[in-house]
Write a protein that holds these residues in place. Structure first.
Motif, short mmCIF file in Angstrom:
data_model
loop_
_atom_site.label_atom_id
_atom_site.label_comp_id
_atom_site.label_asym_id
_atom_site.label_seq_id
_atom_site.Cartn_x
_atom_site.Cartn_y
_atom_site.Cartn_z
N ASP A 304 -38.93 44.88 -27.73
CA ASP A 304 -38.27 45.19 -29.00
C ASP A 304 -37.46 43.96 -29.39
O ASP A 304 -36.74 43.40 -28.55
CB ASP A 304 -37.36 46.41 -28.82
CG ASP A 304 -36.82 46.91 -30.15
OD1 ASP A 304 -36.48 46.09 -30.99
OD2 ASP A 304 -36.74 48.14 -30.33
N ALA A 305 -37.57 43.53 -30.65
CA ALA A 305 -36.86 42.32 -31.07
C ALA A 305 -36.55 42.38 -32.56
O ALA A 305 -37.30 42.99 -33.34
CB ALA A 305 -37.68 41.07 -30.76
N ALA A 306 -35.45 41.73 -32.94
CA ALA A 306 -35.17 41.51 -34.36
C ALA A 306 -36.05 40.36 -34.83
O ALA A 306 -36.20 39.35 -34.13
CB ALA A 306 -33.70 41.18 -34.56
N VAL A 307 -36.64 40.52 -36.01
CA VAL A 307 -37.56 39.50 -36.50
C VAL A 307 -37.13 39.02 -37.87
O VAL A 307 -36.71 39.80 -38.72
CB VAL A 307 -39.01 40.05 -36.55
CG1 VAL A 307 -39.12 41.24 -37.49
CG2 VAL A 307 -39.99 38.98 -36.97
N HIS A 308 -37.22 37.71 -38.05
CA HIS A 308 -37.04 37.06 -39.35
C HIS A 308 -38.29 36.20 -39.56
O HIS A 308 -38.50 35.22 -38.85
CB HIS A 308 -35.78 36.21 -39.39
CG HIS A 308 -34.52 37.01 -39.30
ND1 HIS A 308 -33.81 37.42 -40.40
CD2 HIS A 308 -33.85 37.48 -38.22
CE1 HIS A 308 -32.76 38.11 -40.02
NE2 HIS A 308 -32.76 38.16 -38.69
N SER A 309 -39.11 36.58 -40.52
CA SER A 309 -40.39 35.91 -40.74
C SER A 309 -40.47 35.41 -42.17
O SER A 309 -40.04 36.09 -43.11
CB SER A 309 -41.55 36.89 -40.46
OG SER A 309 -42.79 36.31 -40.79
N ARG A 310 -41.03 34.22 -42.33
CA ARG A 310 -41.22 33.62 -43.65
C ARG A 310 -42.60 32.99 -43.67
O ARG A 310 -42.89 32.07 -42.89
CB ARG A 310 -40.15 32.57 -43.93
CG ARG A 310 -40.25 31.93 -45.31
CD ARG A 310 -39.11 30.93 -45.49
NE ARG A 310 -39.15 30.27 -46.77
CZ ARG A 310 -39.86 29.16 -47.03
NH1 ARG A 310 -40.58 28.60 -46.07
NH2 ARG A 310 -39.84 28.62 -48.22
N ILE A 311 -43.45 33.48 -44.55
CA ILE A 311 -44.81 32.95 -44.70
C ILE A 311 -44.94 32.40 -46.11
O ILE A 311 -44.84 33.14 -47.09
CB ILE A 311 -45.85 34.05 -44.46
CG1 ILE A 311 -45.73 34.60 -43.04
CG2 ILE A 311 -47.25 33.51 -44.69
CD1 ILE A 311 -46.58 35.82 -42.79
N ALA A 312 -45.13 31.11 -46.22
CA ALA A 312 -45.25 30.45 -47.52
C ALA A 312 -46.57 29.69 -47.58
O ALA A 312 -46.97 29.04 -46.62
CB ALA A 312 -44.08 29.50 -47.75
N GLY A 313 -47.24 29.81 -48.71
CA GLY A 313 -48.50 29.10 -48.86
C GLY A 313 -48.89 28.95 -50.31
O GLY A 313 -48.31 29.60 -51.19
N GLY A 314 -49.84 28.09 -50.56
CA GLY A 314 -50.27 27.88 -51.93
C GLY A 314 -51.57 27.11 -51.98
O GLY A 314 -52.11 26.69 -50.95
#
Length: 411
Positions: A304-314
């Motif tokens: 179990d974990a706190a998650v901060h995710s950022r997915i950027a694309g173009g």
């Protein structure tokens, strides 16, 4: 003199080729393309591909990107059906209509892509339109068109990473479109409210609001869209599970945690694009970008974990039409995932989610197409994708047939 890195040389070469390449874009079946007068319309479209690649194509997973686990099948074993649709639209009155579209993906069963009731009210300053039912959520023509029946065979990396292909959802949308669609300034606004049961949403959670703004200046069109999901117990197949097939749904972690990675939290999605096409129509330039940001809790049977995710694309498209029936097109893409996990068993959990290796993916694709007959396009495509530790080169021969008005009649 400093020697350029292999990555720099790679992008220089792709950029040089892009300057000389660009394919005609087949028209995607649009569920709100109803007859102008009371009556009915039957349309159909088919896209087939004969590909060859030096590794699995398309890639089963995108490193560092948490998807729902429905990996696309390997398409290298002969002629494949990319996509097919049959759609029926009916206008009951000048203001009221309905549309339904059924689709197929390769060897999967049929599924309903659109089933909407639609109403419109013309006014002095523009038209007000309402859609109710299942539909593809509008993000702007450059992003909406980058997928099924597109000028390229594969969905852009950014669109696959953010939505796992397309955002097809149940809900309602209220839109205003300017009377003069070519006037400078605001050309359209659309607000939607969706069930949010499809990825990146989940089987549980509140309704998902969306907003889409369309502005233009001369031959330049700009689109900006935003949406917020708040999934509860959204499940994705663990990276050790091999699955294939096409689905718009997600796994439900309230049923089981076995072989699943689960997420509770908030998902913000932003999308933007610019398109320029002069009067002559010989050139089209498109730049599009997508961002998915997730904040919440990631968990499985092992941690179990706190998650901060950022997915950027173009991606950037350049299309050139040197002759009446010929088109050349090029696309450059880049996808950058970033993930931070804080909690117990993060190494094992991150491995199950496939987010430990948050490295960039890139792709360059070239295509040449010929419109052999109205609605029938033949295309030859080649491209290379760079994944962490892997390169995949492909060549594909494609045929796209589209007849939005195959049969029609009036009441």
């Amino acid at each position: 003199m400093q020697t350029p890195s292999p990555r720099t040389e790679r992008w220089r070469a792709a950029a040089c080729v892009l300057l000389f390449a660009g394919a005609a874009q087949a028209h995607e079946i649009d569920a709100d393309a109803l007859p102008g007068a009371p009556g009915w319309r039957l349309g159909a479209a088919v896209a087939g591909v004969l590909p060859d690649a030096d590794a699995r194509w398309p890639a089963a997973r995108l490193p560092g990107v948490l998807l729902r686990g429905s990996a696309p099948p390997d398409q290298r074993d002969g002629l494949r059906l990319e996509h097919a649709t049959v759609d029926l639209g009916a206008r009951l009155t000048r203001q009221l209509g309905a549309a339904v579209a059924v689709g197929w993906h390769d060897r999967d069963g049929a599924h309903v892509e659109a089933a909407t009731l639609q109403a419109r009210w013309p006014g002095e300053t523009g038209e007000l339109a309402l859609r109710l039912g299942r539909d593809t959520v509008r993000l702007g023509a450059p992003i909406d068109g980058a997928g099924h029946f597109d000028r390229f065979s594969q969905t852009p990396l950014a669109k696959r990473a953010v939505f796992d292909d397309e955002w097809v959802d149940d809900g309602l949308a209220l839109a205003w479109r300017a009377g003069d669609g070519d006037a400078d300034g605001l050309r359209g606004v659309e607000a939607g409210l969706w069930r949010g049961r499809v990825f990146p949403g989940g089987e549980h959670g509140p309704l998902v609001p969306s907003l889409h703004l369309h502005a233009g200046w001369g031959h330049v069109d700009a689109h900006l869209s935003a949406a917020r999901f708040q999934p509860d117990a959204r499940g994705s197949a663990a990276s050790t599970v091999v699955s294939s097939g096409h689905s718009h749904g997600t796994l439900d972690c309230r049923e089981s945690l076995q072989q699943r990675v689960c997420f509770d939290g908030t998902v913000d999605v932003l999308a933007g694009s610019l398109q320029w096409e002069p009067d002559a129509g010989d050139w089209t330039v498109i730049v599009a970008a997508l961002l998915r940001r997730e904040r919440g809790q990631l968990y499985s049977a092992s941690g179990d974990a706190a998650v901060h995710s950022r997915i950027a694309g173009g991606w950037a498209d350049l299309v050139w039409r040197p002759l009446a029936r010929w088109s050349l097109a090029g696309r450059l893409e880049r996808l950058v995932p970033e993930n931070r996990l804080n909690g117990v068993g993060t190494a094992l959990l991150g491995g199950e989610a496939g987010v430990l290796e948050s490295a960039a993916s890139e792709r360059a694709t070239l295509a040449a197409s010929y419109e052999a007959a109205p609605g029938l396009v033949l295309a030859l495509e080649t491209g290379r994708q760079w994944l962490p530790g892997e390169q995949v080169t492909h060549v594909a021969l494609r045929l796209v047939w589209s007849r939005p008005q195959l049969l029609e009649g009036r009441w």
